[in-house]
Scaffold this active site. Structure first.
Site, PDB file in Angstrom:
ATOM      1  N   VAL A  16      43.305  47.955  46.664  1.00  0.00           N
ATOM      2  CA  VAL A  16      44.666  47.643  46.360  1.00  0.00           C
ATOM      3  C   VAL A  16      45.063  48.391  44.617  1.00  0.00           C
ATOM      4  O   VAL A  16      46.327  48.300  44.462  1.00  0.00           O
ATOM      5  CB  VAL A  16      45.068  46.443  46.271  1.00  0.00           C
ATOM      6  N   TYR A  32      42.130  35.652  34.273  1.00  0.00           N
ATOM      7  CA  TYR A  32      42.309  35.141  35.718  1.00  0.00           C
ATOM      8  C   TYR A  32      43.437  34.512  35.785  1.00  0.00           C
ATOM      9  O   TYR A  32      44.466  34.939  36.340  1.00  0.00           O
ATOM     10  CB  TYR A  32      41.053  34.668  36.242  1.00  0.00           C
ATOM     11  N   LYS A  39      47.571  35.197  36.964  1.00  0.00           N
ATOM     12  CA  LYS A  39      48.163  34.362  38.164  1.00  0.00           C
ATOM     13  C   LYS A  39      49.485  33.969  37.813  1.00  0.00           C
ATOM     14  O   LYS A  39      50.573  33.964  38.463  1.00  0.00           O
ATOM     15  CB  LYS A  39      47.170  33.472  38.539  1.00  0.00           C
TER      16      LYS A  39
HETATM   17  N1  LIG Z   1      39.190  30.266  46.677  1.00  0.00           N
HETATM   18  C1  LIG Z   1      39.659  29.457  45.774  1.00  0.00           C
HETATM   19  O1  LIG Z   1      39.397  28.286  45.410  1.00  0.00           O
HETATM   20  C2  LIG Z   1      40.835  29.951  45.114  1.00  0.00           C
HETATM   21  C3  LIG Z   1      41.784  29.360  44.261  1.00  0.00           C
HETATM   22  C4  LIG Z   1      42.810  29.784  43.711  1.00  0.00           C
HETATM   23  C5  LIG Z   1      43.349  31.044  44.048  1.00  0.00           C
HETATM   24  N2  LIG Z   1      42.574  31.676  44.965  1.00  0.00           N
HETATM   25  C6  LIG Z   1      43.089  33.012  45.145  1.00  0.00           C
HETATM   26  O2  LIG Z   1      42.998  33.303  46.475  1.00  0.00           O
HETATM   27  C7  LIG Z   1      42.631  34.732  46.845  1.00  0.00           C
HETATM   28  C8  LIG Z   1      41.668  34.945  47.630  1.00  0.00           C
HETATM   29  O3  LIG Z   1      40.374  34.479  47.009  1.00  0.00           O
HETATM   30  P1  LIG Z   1      39.081  33.978  47.873  1.00  0.00           P
HETATM   31  O4  LIG Z   1      38.590  32.832  47.433  1.00  0.00           O
HETATM   32  O5  LIG Z   1      39.119  34.348  49.028  1.00  0.00           O
HETATM   33  O6  LIG Z   1      38.058  35.319  47.018  1.00  0.00           O
HETATM   34  P2  LIG Z   1      36.879  36.206  47.669  1.00  0.00           P
HETATM   35  O7  LIG Z   1      36.184  36.821  46.516  1.00  0.00           O
HETATM   36  O8  LIG Z   1      36.220  35.301  48.971  1.00  0.00           O
HETATM   37  O9  LIG Z   1      37.663  37.452  48.600  1.00  0.00           O
HETATM   38  C9  LIG Z   1      38.718  38.116  47.946  1.00  0.00           C
HETATM   39  C10 LIG Z   1      38.589  39.439  48.806  1.00  0.00           C
HETATM   40  O10 LIG Z   1      39.558  40.460  48.100  1.00  0.00           O
HETATM   41  C11 LIG Z   1      38.704  41.375  48.112  1.00  0.00           C
HETATM   42  N3  LIG Z   1      39.155  42.468  47.089  1.00  0.00           N
HETATM   43  C12 LIG Z   1      38.601  42.431  45.811  1.00  0.00           C
HETATM   44  N4  LIG Z   1      39.135  43.563  45.066  1.00  0.00           N
HETATM   45  C13 LIG Z   1      39.801  44.244  46.018  1.00  0.00           C
HETATM   46  C14 LIG Z   1      40.473  45.571  45.868  1.00  0.00           C
HETATM   47  N5  LIG Z   1      40.609  46.261  44.611  1.00  0.00           N
HETATM   48  N6  LIG Z   1      41.167  46.006  46.996  1.00  0.00           N
HETATM   49  C15 LIG Z   1      41.197  45.447  47.945  1.00  0.00           C
HETATM   50  N7  LIG Z   1      40.500  44.268  48.323  1.00  0.00           N
HETATM   51  C16 LIG Z   1      39.912  43.786  47.236  1.00  0.00           C
HETATM   52  C17 LIG Z   1      37.250  41.362  48.323  1.00  0.00           C
HETATM   53  O11 LIG Z   1      36.714  42.438  48.844  1.00  0.00           O
HETATM   54  C18 LIG Z   1      37.318  39.978  49.123  1.00  0.00           C
HETATM   55  O12 LIG Z   1      37.191  40.246  50.525  1.00  0.00           O
HETATM   56  C19 LIG Z   1      42.586  35.377  45.464  1.00  0.00           C
HETATM   57  O13 LIG Z   1      43.692  36.156  45.104  1.00  0.00           O
HETATM   58  C20 LIG Z   1      42.346  34.066  44.430  1.00  0.00           C
HETATM   59  O14 LIG Z   1      42.571  34.559  43.364  1.00  0.00           O
HETATM   60  C21 LIG Z   1      41.494  31.349  45.486  1.00  0.00           C
END
Ligand SMILES: NC(=O)c1ccc[n+]([C@@H]2O[C@H](COP(=O)([O-])OP(=O)(O)OC[C@H]3O[C@@H](n4cnc5c(N)ncnc54)[C@H](O)[C@@H]3O)[C@@H](O)[C@H]2O)c1
Length: 246
Positions: free
Chosen positions: A55, A143, A147
């Site tokens: 991305v 981070y 956001k």
């Molecule tokens: N898990 C949580 O508790 C939580 C809490 C708040 C926010 N979020 C947000 O939710 C979203 C998903 O998080 P998650 O917990 O599933 O994380 P994760 O690390 O399990 O998954 C993130 C995915 O994004 C992909 N990714 C990373 N860089 C990329 C790039 N340059 N191009 C394309 N894909 C890319 C990774 O390969 C991975 O598959 C994120 O935006 C995160 O900030 C998660």
């Protein structure tokens, strides 16, 4: 059939969103890093196609939408990264990577597809923010700031593109026992303390986030735009509950 592209959909919350939307009858495009893992996840989901795309690369995003073959009804900007460590100890590259993936990556995907959505007169974009963007947490560098910027970007896109039929919303997950947070909650002590600090007394599940996506994209939410939906069991509003009392 409604269509959705989910960035970062090969794993974590994004994969659950892809699965849930597929169950609801959507055709799915998963854009993520690593051809093999993208293909693997897509092969496990009905009506899903996996496309390798970074991305942070406008060229790869354009090629990925081209490969998907149609303008999706919904774009979920879920791809995101976190770098742990004290603010002053993080490297310049850490700062750059987090801004590039979280803020610019989401912006690049949205700006790539918005013109076609505007031409069609309809579309919906959901940006994945975080409660860290509302209430900063220590030890996660830029981070939270990315956001917070994404929440503002959501509003900016909603007011600019709303007149052309595009809704833009955000989902701010709280402490979810999945994806990037899963390793944190594998420590039973941390799990108990953090879970116990949530008003609902439980950590969130990936399914809670997937259901929020489905709701925001439903007909019942057609008048909701520019909104950041916090899905956190109430934890981000509970500061007063944690102050000592006599
Ligand atoms: N898990 C949580 O508790 C939580 C809490 C708040 C926010 N979020 C947000 O939710 C979203 C998903 O998080 P998650 O917990 O599933 O994380 P994760 O690390 O399990 O998954 C993130 C995915 O994004 C992909 N990714 C990373 N860089 C990329 C790039 N340059 N191009 C394309 N894909 C890319 C990774 O390969 C991975 O598959 C994120 O935006 C995160 O900030 C998660």
């Amino acid at each position: 059939m409604r269509t959705a592209v989910i960035t970062g959909g090969a794993a974590g919350l994004g994969a659950d969103v892809a699965r849930r939307l597929s169950e609801a009858g959507y055709r799915i495009g998963i854009f993520d890093l690593g051809a093999e893992r993208v293909a693997q996840t897509a092969s496990e989901i009905d009506n899903a196609v996996g496309i390798e795309a970074d991305v942070t690369s406008p060229e790869q995003i354009a090629a990925a939408f081209e490969a998907f073959g149609e303008t999706p009804d919904l774009l979920v900007n879920n791809a995101g990264i976190v770098r742990f460590g004290a603010m002053e100890a993080q490297s310049v590259q850490d700062y750059i990577d987090v801004v590039n993936v979280n803020l610019l990556g989401s912006c690049f995907c949205a700006r790539e597809i918005a013109p076609a959505m505007m031409e069609r007169g309809s579309g919906h974009i959901i940006n994945f923010t975080s409660i860290n963007g509302i209430h900063p947490a220590p030890g996660v560098g830029l981070y939270g700031p990315t956001k917070a910027a994404m929440a503002n970007m959501t509003q900016a896109m909603a007011i600019e593109w709303g007149p052309k039929g595009i809704r833009v919303n955000a989902i701010a997950p709280g402490m979810i026992d999945a994806g990037m947070s899963k390793p944190i909650f594998e420590n039973p002590k941390v799990r108990a303390v953090r879970g116990g600090g949530v008003p609902l007394r439980v950590l969130g599940e990936a399914a809670d986030i997937a259901e929020a996506v489905l709701f925001l994209d439903s007909e019942g939410a057609k008048y909701i735009s520019g909104h950041e939906l916090v899905v956190d069991g109430g934890v981000s509003t509970s500061v007063m509950a944690h102050l000592p009392r006599e």
